[in-house]
Design an enzyme around this catalytic site. Sequence first.
Site, PDB file in Angstrom:
ATOM      1  N   TYR A 161       3.006  -1.810   3.542  1.00 41.30           N
ATOM      2  CA  TYR A 161       3.070  -1.861   2.078  1.00 41.30           C
ATOM      3  C   TYR A 161       2.092  -0.870   1.454  1.00 41.30           C
ATOM      4  O   TYR A 161       2.457  -0.092   0.563  1.00 41.30           O
ATOM      5  CB  TYR A 161       2.772  -3.280   1.599  1.00 41.30           C
ATOM      6  N   LYS A 165       2.987   2.477  -0.852  1.00 42.17           N
ATOM      7  CA  LYS A 165       2.535   2.630  -2.233  1.00 42.17           C
ATOM      8  C   LYS A 165       1.586   3.819  -2.390  1.00 42.17           C
ATOM      9  O   LYS A 165       1.604   4.495  -3.434  1.00 42.17           O
ATOM     10  CB  LYS A 165       1.873   1.333  -2.708  1.00 42.17           C
TER      11      LYS A 165
END
Length: 256
Positions: A161, A165
């Site tokens: 994740y 990002k």
Amino acid sequence: MAEFVKRFSLNGKNALVTGASKGIGREICRVLADAGADIVAVARDEEGLAEVKDNVENSGRRCLVVKADLERVEDTKAAAATAVRAWGIIDILVNNAGITAIESILEAKVESWDRIMAVNLRAPFLLAQALAPKMIERGAGKIINISSQTSEVALEKHAAYMSSKSGLNALTKVMTVEWARHNIQSNAVCPTVIMTPMGEMVWGDPAVGDPMRAKIPLGRFGRPVEIADLVLFLASPASDLITGQIIFADGGFTAQ
């Protein structure tokens, strides 16, 4: 109409929002429609999309729903093509869709890594690549990428994740150096924990959520409308000088 209201108006604009069927995406659709935008709502959840369509149309705006799985290249490209075919121009692209998997690096599965990268990073790239040419042709456009405070501050069990990002922040900056000359503003919004269904999944257990909340100077998690209001600002003429920025809406988490 007061001049400041005009600067925040989206009358006559078309906005495509991914991850539109729930959480932050649903609230972004509502807020942008309230400001005058017509909405292309993209998501996998047909029932959620139907509710978004009703909400947008009840506010007097048009809503085109597109069911798509952004993990799939074909679906992602088809969503952009459907929007352009239907409405001709998308003035505002909000890359909001995101997924996660709570896995330590040693336990992480390649399949999880690939899914997260596909939805969180590849899909924004493909959608921007598909929609930017008409923005360039018109000499105007807004791209808002919903990133995360985790792009800057590492959390355990968030390797894929965080990587996705951080990559989205970098992509936002490259969009700026390539497209700002065409009057396209590209920015990323990095929220703290927002109590959406995904937020509940990760942080809903008080044993997990309370220590995280204690690290936030404001002492609380965020609400979807607080992110949607920031997206409205970045989508509106009021932010025309702002591009290439990674904006943290994190209650002060990254100030420490």
